[in-house]
Scaffold this active site. Structure first.
Site, PDB file in Angstrom:
ATOM      1  N   LYS A   1       0.846  -1.205   0.000  1.00  0.00           N
ATOM      2  CA  LYS A   1       0.000   0.000   0.000  1.00  0.00           C
ATOM      3  C   LYS A   1       0.879   1.252   0.000  1.00  0.00           C
ATOM      4  O   LYS A   1       0.632   2.201  -0.748  1.00  0.00           O
ATOM      5  CB  LYS A   1      -0.930  -0.010   1.219  1.00  0.00           C
ATOM      6  CG  LYS A   1      -2.077  -0.997   1.076  1.00  0.00           C
ATOM      7  CD  LYS A   1      -2.862  -1.205   2.363  1.00  0.00           C
ATOM      8  CE  LYS A   1      -3.921  -2.276   2.144  1.00  0.00           C
ATOM      9  NZ  LYS A   1      -4.646  -2.669   3.363  1.00  0.00           N
TER      10      LYS A   1
ATOM     11  N   GLN B   1      -4.571  -1.017   9.493  1.00  0.00           N
ATOM     12  CA  GLN B   1      -4.520  -2.375   8.941  1.00  0.00           C
ATOM     13  C   GLN B   1      -5.135  -3.368   9.928  1.00  0.00           C
ATOM     14  O   GLN B   1      -4.764  -3.410  11.105  1.00  0.00           O
ATOM     15  CB  GLN B   1      -3.057  -2.747   8.638  1.00  0.00           C
ATOM     16  CG  GLN B   1      -2.890  -4.089   7.968  1.00  0.00           C
ATOM     17  CD  GLN B   1      -3.524  -4.156   6.580  1.00  0.00           C
ATOM     18  OE1 GLN B   1      -3.370  -3.257   5.768  1.00  0.00           O
ATOM     19  NE2 GLN B   1      -4.245  -5.231   6.310  1.00  0.00           N
TER      20      GLN B   1
ATOM     21  N   ASP C   1     -11.026   3.271   4.007  1.00  0.00           N
ATOM     22  CA  ASP C   1     -11.461   1.872   3.867  1.00  0.00           C
ATOM     23  C   ASP C   1     -12.975   1.794   3.654  1.00  0.00           C
ATOM     24  O   ASP C   1     -13.489   0.750   3.255  1.00  0.00           O
ATOM     25  CB  ASP C   1     -11.096   1.074   5.130  1.00  0.00           C
ATOM     26  CG  ASP C   1      -9.789   0.310   4.967  1.00  0.00           C
ATOM     27  OD1 ASP C   1      -9.433  -0.021   3.818  1.00  0.00           O
ATOM     28  OD2 ASP C   1      -9.139   0.024   5.995  1.00  0.00           O
TER      29      ASP C   1
END
Ligand code: NDP
Length: 299
Positions: A54, A98, A121
């Site tokens: 990422k 995460q 997200d």
């Protein structure tokens, strides 16, 4: 029939390039560099790989990536304090924590603490609600990436029968809402569904997000269907040598590709799209926060 392979890797590379061009454009017009904060708690090896990818892709697109690594002994209070700091940091446009998190931290509480405007997200309840209400939101990356692949493969999705196997908050449910918004007729199947093979055989579009290696067999697929395999499962691969493993999807690729008209491979299908859509969400979040316009297909 031998299915076309939907090349998510190539599509994601093109999308990342488009995002990079847009970033260069907005910065050329004086906007601040879009910035993503990535928070990793602990040392889960899979999470380390995801985070590394990422960060690499974010930087390659010209955005700023700021990494926060915390030890696996971090308390929920400490993590929430960092989120609060990032929420108030005007230079940060997106916050990604995460998952999974260590046991002592409640993931729902952490997601809830991220300001919805920076929730790249798309997991915050405000973004979930906005998606279901058909309002502008930040959309979860994996289902959105899957949708882009479907639209690229099929064009107009109106009237298609879509079956989604899996009803998680991060994949199955948002996938259902995205396909409903494209005027598909939706069935969401799960572990209590009866006669799953028969349900799947009704699908013009079959999305597998189960987490069970190769569960969906070729004779579950309607001839000519488009199959999106979201699954990422690591299984033993003794043919590669002792102790070796390989990644496989939730669909039995060899069988399904004899029946489907198009199918995503694993790896190289949905996976790369997830990261590209994270970048897209970061740029969209930045544009909304700073009040500049993006090309129409970003919204
Ligand atoms: P979850 O474990 O949260 O959800 C799995 C879903 O599958 C549940 O709804 C469950 O039903 C359903 N299910 C489990 N077993 C069966 C069965 N035998 N028959 C029918 N339904 C079943 O998984 P996620 O949604 O988080 O992930 C799904 C897969 O996608 C995983 O392989 C994951 O690794 C992968 N993934 C890939 C990403 C990518 O970037 N490509 C990103 C995110 C996930 P119930 O609700 O009834 O328990």
């Amino acid at each position: 029939m031998s299915a076309d392979i939907i090349d998510g890797k190539a599509f994601a590379a093109k999308l990342t390039q488009t995002i990079g061009d847009a970033v260069a454009n907005v910065m050329g017009s004086g906007a601040p560099q879009p910035a993503l904060a990535v928070v990793l708690v602990g040392e889960d090896p899979a999470s380390e790989v995801y985070v590394r990818n990422k960060i690499k892709t974010t930087e390659a697109s010209g955005m700023l990536s700021i990494e926060h690594r915390l030890p696996d002994t971090t308390s929920q209070t400490e993590l929430l304090a960092l989120i609060d700091q990032l929420n108030h940091d005007n230079a940060i446009d997106g916050i990604l924590v995460q998952l999974p998190l260590p046991d002592q931290i409640n993931a729902d509480a952490v997601i809830d603490a991220i300001t919805p405007d920076k929730d790249v997200d798309g997991f915050h309840i405000v973004n979930v609600g906005r998606l279901w209400a058909g309002l502008p939101s930040l959309v979860p990356c994996t289902p959105f990436g899957s949708l882009l692949l479907l639209k690229d493969t099929l064009g107009d999705l109106s009237g298609k029968n879509a079956v989604i196997v899996g009803r998680s908050n991060i994949v199955g449910k948002p996938m259902a809402q995205l396909l409903l918004a494209e005027n598909c007729t939706i069935t969401v199947a799960h572990s209590r569904s009866k006669d799953l093979p028969a349900i799947c055989r009704e699908a013009d579009i079959l999305v597998a997000a189960v987490g069970r290696p190769e569960m969906i067999r070729g004779d579950w697929v309607k001839p000519g269907a488009v199959v999106i395999d979201v699954g990422i499962n690591r299984i033993p691969a003794p043919e590669r040598g002792e102790g070796k493993t390989r990644i496989t999807g939730d669909v039995h690729f060899e069988e399904a590709s004899q029946v489907a008209s198009a199918i995503t491979p694993v790896p190289g299908g949905v996976g790369p799209m997830t990261i590209a859509c994270l970048l897209r969400n970061t740029l969209v979040a930045a544009s909304r926060r700073h009040g500049y316009a993006l090309p129409a297909d970003f919204e």
